[in-house]
Design an enzyme around this catalytic site. Structure first.
Site, PDB file in Angstrom:
ATOM      1  N   LYS A  14       0.996  -1.207  -0.420  1.00 40.99           N
ATOM      2  CA  LYS A  14       0.187  -0.270   0.055  1.00 40.99           C
ATOM      3  C   LYS A  14       1.097   1.304   0.409  1.00 40.99           C
ATOM      4  O   LYS A  14       0.889   1.791  -1.057  1.00 40.99           O
ATOM      5  CB  LYS A  14      -1.227   0.036   1.378  1.00 40.99           C
ATOM      6  CG  LYS A  14      -2.006  -1.128   1.247  1.00 40.99           C
ATOM      7  CD  LYS A  14      -3.159  -0.908   2.730  1.00 40.99           C
ATOM      8  CE  LYS A  14      -2.387  -1.113   4.414  1.00 40.99           C
ATOM      9  NZ  LYS A  14      -1.702  -2.067   4.424  1.00 40.99           N
ATOM     10  N   ARG A  89     -10.032   0.254   8.789  1.00 44.05           N
ATOM     11  CA  ARG A  89      -9.093  -0.996   8.678  1.00 44.05           C
ATOM     12  C   ARG A  89     -10.498  -1.746   9.511  1.00 44.05           C
ATOM     13  O   ARG A  89     -10.055  -3.268  10.385  1.00 44.05           O
ATOM     14  CB  ARG A  89      -7.567  -0.488   9.457  1.00 44.05           C
ATOM     15  CG  ARG A  89      -6.822  -0.828   8.881  1.00 44.05           C
ATOM     16  CD  ARG A  89      -6.399  -1.094   9.610  1.00 44.05           C
ATOM     17  NE  ARG A  89      -4.711  -1.510   9.725  1.00 44.05           N
ATOM     18  CZ  ARG A  89      -3.444  -0.997   8.915  1.00 44.05           C
ATOM     19  NH1 ARG A  89      -3.467  -0.262   8.845  1.00 44.05           N
ATOM     20  NH2 ARG A  89      -2.610  -2.415   9.193  1.00 44.05           N
ATOM     21  N   ARG A 128      11.257  -6.277   5.045  1.00 43.88           N
ATOM     22  CA  ARG A 128      11.357  -5.336   5.830  1.00 43.88           C
ATOM     23  C   ARG A 128      11.763  -4.997   7.369  1.00 43.88           C
ATOM     24  O   ARG A 128      12.629  -4.403   7.465  1.00 43.88           O
ATOM     25  CB  ARG A 128       9.903  -4.780   5.729  1.00 43.88           C
ATOM     26  CG  ARG A 128       9.600  -3.884   5.845  1.00 43.88           C
ATOM     27  CD  ARG A 128       8.122  -3.177   5.497  1.00 43.88           C
ATOM     28  NE  ARG A 128       7.119  -3.204   6.456  1.00 43.88           N
ATOM     29  CZ  ARG A 128       6.172  -2.699   6.336  1.00 43.88           C
ATOM     30  NH1 ARG A 128       5.525  -2.109   5.332  1.00 43.88           N
ATOM     31  NH2 ARG A 128       5.069  -3.115   7.515  1.00 43.88           N
ATOM     32  N   ARG A 134      11.848  -1.578  11.288  1.00 42.62           N
ATOM     33  CA  ARG A 134      10.408  -1.386  11.983  1.00 42.62           C
ATOM     34  C   ARG A 134       9.900  -2.438  13.133  1.00 42.62           C
ATOM     35  O   ARG A 134       9.655  -3.748  13.161  1.00 42.62           O
ATOM     36  CB  ARG A 134       9.309  -1.064  10.893  1.00 42.62           C
ATOM     37  CG  ARG A 134       8.480  -0.320  10.567  1.00 42.62           C
ATOM     38  CD  ARG A 134       7.550  -0.160   9.665  1.00 42.62           C
ATOM     39  NE  ARG A 134       5.826  -1.283  10.021  1.00 42.62           N
ATOM     40  CZ  ARG A 134       5.006  -0.602   9.245  1.00 42.62           C
ATOM     41  NH1 ARG A 134       5.227  -0.193   8.140  1.00 42.62           N
ATOM     42  NH2 ARG A 134       4.019  -0.980   9.607  1.00 42.62           N
ATOM     43  N   ARG A 145      -0.718  -9.704  13.305  1.00 44.99           N
ATOM     44  CA  ARG A 145      -1.682  -8.368  13.132  1.00 44.99           C
ATOM     45  C   ARG A 145      -2.265  -9.416  10.931  1.00 44.99           C
ATOM     46  O   ARG A 145      -3.213  -8.434  10.800  1.00 44.99           O
ATOM     47  CB  ARG A 145       0.003  -7.619  11.679  1.00 44.99           C
ATOM     48  CG  ARG A 145      -0.251  -6.374  12.593  1.00 44.99           C
ATOM     49  CD  ARG A 145       1.616  -6.394  12.200  1.00 44.99           C
ATOM     50  NE  ARG A 145       1.799  -5.200  11.393  1.00 44.99           N
ATOM     51  CZ  ARG A 145       3.331  -5.937  10.939  1.00 44.99           C
ATOM     52  NH1 ARG A 145       4.309  -6.056  11.140  1.00 44.99           N
ATOM     53  NH2 ARG A 145       3.340  -4.671   9.498  1.00 44.99           N
TER      54      ARG A 145
END
Ligand code: ADP
Length: 190
Positions: A14, A89, A128, A134, A145
């Site tokens: 996204k 969401r 990532r 992160r 998640r």
């Protein structure tokens, strides 16, 4: 005005695709994840609250995130349109967005669903996490998640279908091809 919802599971691309669309169409970009990470970095009260949820792979309460979104939206002046990245969401957030835009004589133009298989999402997010550090991109939190995505966020696919705003995008493949598919879907509603 173009109001684009870019939708997809964590790791679906996204953010990357939003940057490209923003540049091409000159839109404002709201990434709720980026807003929250900035609050955390600045050590604000909101940041402290947000960190608790994010580190657990959970969503922030709807009322809180809806308030944040409304004030970000109002900070845009003379906007050509907005891309909503990471919001809505939940169904409650989608309903709030609809109302928020209606109050401003606007509406969502299209919802782009970046569809990526689960194994690929896992791979991308773990990579990532290694590269960006992160904190929520570790295997345990990623799994949480994805569970949250399936239970709370994926129902928005049917919600937007029933609103007649749904567009399916194949999120697997090279970046250019995906951007091309996204632009075709946007140009149809422009
Ligand atoms: P992802 O790569 O998981 O899509 P984001 O950067 O969009 O990541 O969001 C990171 C985290 O921020 C989410 O896991 C969630 O805890 C919180 N968050 C972001 N947007 C929302 C939202 N609309 N509602 C509730 N929580 C949110």
């Amino acid at each position: 005005m173009l109001n684009i919802v870019i939708f997809g599971a964590p790791g679906s691309g996204k953010g990357t695709q939003s940057e490209r669309i923003v540049e091409k169409y000159g839109l404002n970009h709201i990434s709720t994840g980026d807003v929250l990470r900035a609050e955390i970095k600045n050590g604000t009260e909101l940041g402290k609250t947000a960190k608790g949820y994010i580190d657990q792979g959970q969503l922030l309460p709807d009322e809180l995130i809806i308030d944040i979104l409304a004030s970000t939206l109002d900070s845009f002046k003379d906007s050509k349109g907005v891309i909503f990245d990471g919001f809505p969401r939940t169904i409650a957030q989608a309903e709030a967005l609809k109302k928020m835009l209606a109050d401003r004589n606007q509406a969502v133009s299209v919802m782009l669903d970046l569809d990526v298989p689960e194994e690929e999402l896992m791979k991308r997010l773990i990579l990532r996490g290694q590269q960006s550090g992160r904190a929520d991109d570790n295997e345990e939190t990623i799994k949480k998640r994805l569970v949250v995505y399936h239970s709370q966020t994926a129902p928005l696919i049917d919600w937007y279908k029933s609103e007649g705003l749904y567009a399916h995008i194949n999120g697997l493949g090279d970046l250019e091809t995906i951007t091309g598919e996204i632009c075709a879907a946007i140009d149809k509603v422009k």
